[in-house]
Design a protein around this motif. Structure first.
Motif, PDB file in Angstrom:
ATOM      1  N   TRP A 241       0.900  -1.342   0.056  1.00 59.30           N
ATOM      2  CA  TRP A 241      -0.012  -0.051   0.105  1.00 59.30           C
ATOM      3  C   TRP A 241       0.927   1.187   0.204  1.00 59.30           C
ATOM      4  CZ3 TRP A 241      -3.666   1.793   4.420  1.00 59.30           C
ATOM      5  CH2 TRP A 241      -4.621   2.714   3.914  1.00 59.30           C
ATOM      6  N   PRO A 242       1.027   2.000  -1.102  1.00 62.87           N
ATOM      7  CA  PRO A 242       1.998   3.249  -1.035  1.00 62.87           C
ATOM      8  C   PRO A 242       1.815   4.261  -0.064  1.00 62.87           C
ATOM      9  CG  PRO A 242       1.297   2.493  -3.380  1.00 62.87           C
ATOM     10  CD  PRO A 242       0.355   1.666  -2.377  1.00 62.87           C
ATOM     11  N   PHE A 243       0.384   4.374   0.247  1.00 62.71           N
ATOM     12  CA  PHE A 243       0.128   5.270   1.264  1.00 62.71           C
ATOM     13  C   PHE A 243       0.720   5.164   2.505  1.00 62.71           C
ATOM     14  CE2 PHE A 243      -2.740   6.194   4.815  1.00 62.71           C
ATOM     15  CZ  PHE A 243      -2.829   7.595   5.148  1.00 62.71           C
ATOM     16  N   ALA A 244       0.549   3.588   2.882  1.00 64.58           N
ATOM     17  CA  ALA A 244       1.131   3.296   4.175  1.00 64.58           C
ATOM     18  C   ALA A 244       2.776   3.537   4.209  1.00 64.58           C
ATOM     19  CB  ALA A 244       0.791   1.880   4.322  1.00 64.58           C
ATOM     20  N   GLU A 245       3.157   3.103   3.121  1.00 68.51           N
ATOM     21  CA  GLU A 245       4.766   3.361   3.005  1.00 68.51           C
ATOM     22  C   GLU A 245       5.326   4.599   2.861  1.00 68.51           C
ATOM     23  OE1 GLU A 245       6.776   0.455   3.132  1.00 68.51           O
ATOM     24  OE2 GLU A 245       4.788  -0.443   3.642  1.00 68.51           O
ATOM     25  N   GLU A 246       4.538   5.389   2.171  1.00 69.60           N
ATOM     26  CA  GLU A 246       5.209   6.988   2.156  1.00 69.60           C
ATOM     27  C   GLU A 246       4.695   7.772   3.300  1.00 69.60           C
ATOM     28  OE1 GLU A 246       3.133   8.066  -1.664  1.00 69.60           O
ATOM     29  OE2 GLU A 246       4.092   6.732  -2.682  1.00 69.60           O
ATOM     30  N   ARG A 247       3.877   7.544   4.103  1.00 72.63           N
ATOM     31  CA  ARG A 247       3.421   8.411   5.110  1.00 72.63           C
ATOM     32  C   ARG A 247       3.622   7.383   6.581  1.00 72.63           C
ATOM     33  NH1 ARG A 247      -0.416  12.093   3.908  1.00 72.63           N
ATOM     34  NH2 ARG A 247       0.144  12.919   5.894  1.00 72.63           N
ATOM     35  N   ARG A 248       4.633   6.766   6.466  1.00 74.75           N
ATOM     36  CA  ARG A 248       4.709   5.979   7.725  1.00 74.75           C
ATOM     37  C   ARG A 248       5.116   6.720   9.029  1.00 74.75           C
ATOM     38  NH1 ARG A 248       2.486   2.274   9.355  1.00 74.75           N
ATOM     39  NH2 ARG A 248       2.759   1.199   7.379  1.00 74.75           N
TER      40      ARG A 248
ATOM     41  N   ASP B 226       4.266   9.935   9.516  1.00 75.05           N
ATOM     42  CA  ASP B 226       3.171  10.848  10.028  1.00 75.05           C
ATOM     43  C   ASP B 226       1.959   9.892  10.604  1.00 75.05           C
ATOM     44  OD1 ASP B 226       4.239  13.068   9.008  1.00 75.05           O
ATOM     45  OD2 ASP B 226       3.266  12.884   6.911  1.00 75.05           O
ATOM     46  N   ILE B 227       2.023   8.496  10.041  1.00 75.71           N
ATOM     47  CA  ILE B 227       1.058   7.753  10.601  1.00 75.71           C
ATOM     48  C   ILE B 227       1.385   7.048  11.968  1.00 75.71           C
ATOM     49  CG2 ILE B 227       0.259   5.428  10.361  1.00 75.71           C
ATOM     50  CD1 ILE B 227       0.306   5.404   7.462  1.00 75.71           C
TER      51      ILE B 227
ATOM     52  N   ALA C  99       0.060   7.512  17.763  1.00 74.15           N
ATOM     53  CA  ALA C  99       0.457   8.064  19.042  1.00 74.15           C
ATOM     54  C   ALA C  99      -0.303   8.746  19.793  1.00 74.15           C
ATOM     55  CB  ALA C  99       1.809   8.403  19.157  1.00 74.15           C
ATOM     56  N   GLU C 100      -0.840   9.816  19.048  1.00 78.26           N
ATOM     57  CA  GLU C 100      -1.794  10.690  19.572  1.00 78.26           C
ATOM     58  C   GLU C 100      -3.099   9.977  20.066  1.00 78.26           C
ATOM     59  OE1 GLU C 100      -2.101  13.695  16.472  1.00 78.26           O
ATOM     60  OE2 GLU C 100      -0.252  14.549  17.140  1.00 78.26           O
TER      61      GLU C 100
ATOM     62  N   PHE D 253      -3.454  -1.563  11.313  1.00 76.38           N
ATOM     63  CA  PHE D 253      -4.494  -0.580  12.004  1.00 76.38           C
ATOM     64  C   PHE D 253      -4.091   0.961  11.770  1.00 76.38           C
ATOM     65  CE2 PHE D 253      -7.605   1.292  15.414  1.00 76.38           C
ATOM     66  CZ  PHE D 253      -8.854   0.884  14.614  1.00 76.38           C
ATOM     67  N   ALA D 254      -2.777   1.272  12.397  1.00 77.09           N
ATOM     68  CA  ALA D 254      -2.659   2.594  12.614  1.00 77.09           C
ATOM     69  C   ALA D 254      -2.738   3.260  11.090  1.00 77.09           C
ATOM     70  CB  ALA D 254      -1.279   2.662  13.032  1.00 77.09           C
ATOM     71  N   SER D 255      -2.534   2.453   9.990  1.00 78.06           N
ATOM     72  CA  SER D 255      -2.526   2.959   8.651  1.00 78.06           C
ATOM     73  C   SER D 255      -3.981   3.223   8.226  1.00 78.06           C
ATOM     74  CB  SER D 255      -1.624   2.233   7.633  1.00 78.06           C
ATOM     75  OG  SER D 255      -0.348   2.154   7.956  1.00 78.06           O
ATOM     76  N   PHE D 256      -4.857   2.282   8.478  1.00 81.74           N
ATOM     77  CA  PHE D 256      -6.154   2.437   8.170  1.00 81.74           C
ATOM     78  C   PHE D 256      -6.866   3.635   9.031  1.00 81.74           C
ATOM     79  CE2 PHE D 256     -10.270   1.651  10.527  1.00 81.74           C
ATOM     80  CZ  PHE D 256     -11.023   1.545   9.409  1.00 81.74           C
ATOM     81  N   LEU D 257      -6.373   3.715  10.221  1.00 78.30           N
ATOM     82  CA  LEU D 257      -6.792   4.760  11.140  1.00 78.30           C
ATOM     83  C   LEU D 257      -6.614   6.153  10.560  1.00 78.30           C
ATOM     84  CD1 LEU D 257      -8.607   4.862  13.565  1.00 78.30           C
ATOM     85  CD2 LEU D 257      -6.478   5.267  15.015  1.00 78.30           C
ATOM     86  N   ALA D 258      -5.326   6.507  10.036  1.00 76.78           N
ATOM     87  CA  ALA D 258      -4.796   7.513   9.624  1.00 76.78           C
ATOM     88  C   ALA D 258      -5.500   7.814   8.261  1.00 76.78           C
ATOM     89  CB  ALA D 258      -3.321   7.584   9.447  1.00 76.78           C
TER      90      ALA D 258
END
Length: 234
Positions: A21-28, A30-31, A36-37, A72-77
């Motif tokens: 999933w490019p989104f999850a890889e590129e925004r790791r 930030d995710i 954490a927040e 789940f962190a990537s899904f949540l973001a």
């Protein structure tokens, strides 16, 4: 998948593939900050593995799509940031409990969950426990989530044939009507008794929907659209 549509199908063909999933890889990075927040707000959140879909195609009485694994962190973001990857959707099963006196049974999500305060049918984002032989087993997911959230098992209800696939934005809710052989008040009391036995139940309250006046803003649009269609057909 921009406007709300309801497809009635009988078969699901949901293959699980090893996709990046490019989104999850590129925004790791930030995710990770975002998760954490969220964990500071709700310490019980867990970054487990979940399944998201892409390439959904409806043909006649059939839905086909491809699912892939992510955290789940990537899904949540992705969800909280307004679904920046429009090729991906959150496709999940829901068990629409209908009692013998015509009420639909819904649960209110507890405060420690990522959907705190939202009211809808028992459901959950698919995970690796729902994969059988390389295929996403949505019927099995519905049975599992229902048992985990309410204590009800397959012996407690009869299952209708069709799936009501409600497409709303980047979500596809695959809803199966489950008919309980008990009235609404009895069903609610039984589920509430089960919740009282749990240390940390996923649900904080049980709601009965007997008519349009019982719909609330805390119910997602894909749920209220399904309910509206059901009541209109009576």
């Amino acid at each position: 998948m921009t406007s709300l549509t309801i497809h009635r199908v009988t078969t699901l063909d949901l293959a699980v593939r090893p996709l990046v999933w490019p989104f999850a890889e590129e925004r790791r990075a930030d995710i990770a900050v975002h998760f954490a927040e969220k964990q500071r707000e709700r310490p019980k959140l867990w970054n487990g593995r979940v399944l998201l879909g892409r390439d959904a195609v409806f043909t006649d009485d059939h839905l086909a799509a491809t699912y892939f694994e992510t955290d789940f962190a990537s899904f949540l973001a992705w969800r909280d940031w307004g679904f920046p990857d429009a090729a991906v959707f959150n496709g999940f099963g829901m068990g629409a409990l209908r009692t013998s006196d015509g009420a639909f049974v819904m649960g209110e999500m507890a405060q420690h969950t990522s959907n705190a305060g939202r009211i809808y049918f028992p459901s959950g984002t698919p995970d690796l426990n729902d994969v059988k032989g390389g295929v996403l087993d949505i019927p099995g997911s519905v049975v599992r989530e229902l048992a985990e959230e309410t204590g009800l098992t397959a012996a407690d209800y009869t299952v209708e044939v069709d799936w009501h696939c409600v497409v709303s934005g980047r979500a596809i809710a695959m809803i199966k009507v489950l008919n309980l052989d008990m009235p609404g008040d009895q069903a609610r009391a039984r589920i509430e008794a089960n919740l009282a036995r749990e240390d940390e139940p996923e649900l904080s309250a049980i709601h009965l929907v007997r008519g349009m006046s019982d719909l609330t803003p805390t119910m997602p649009r894909f749920v209220t659209a399904f309910i509206e269609q059901q009541f209109a057909s009576r």
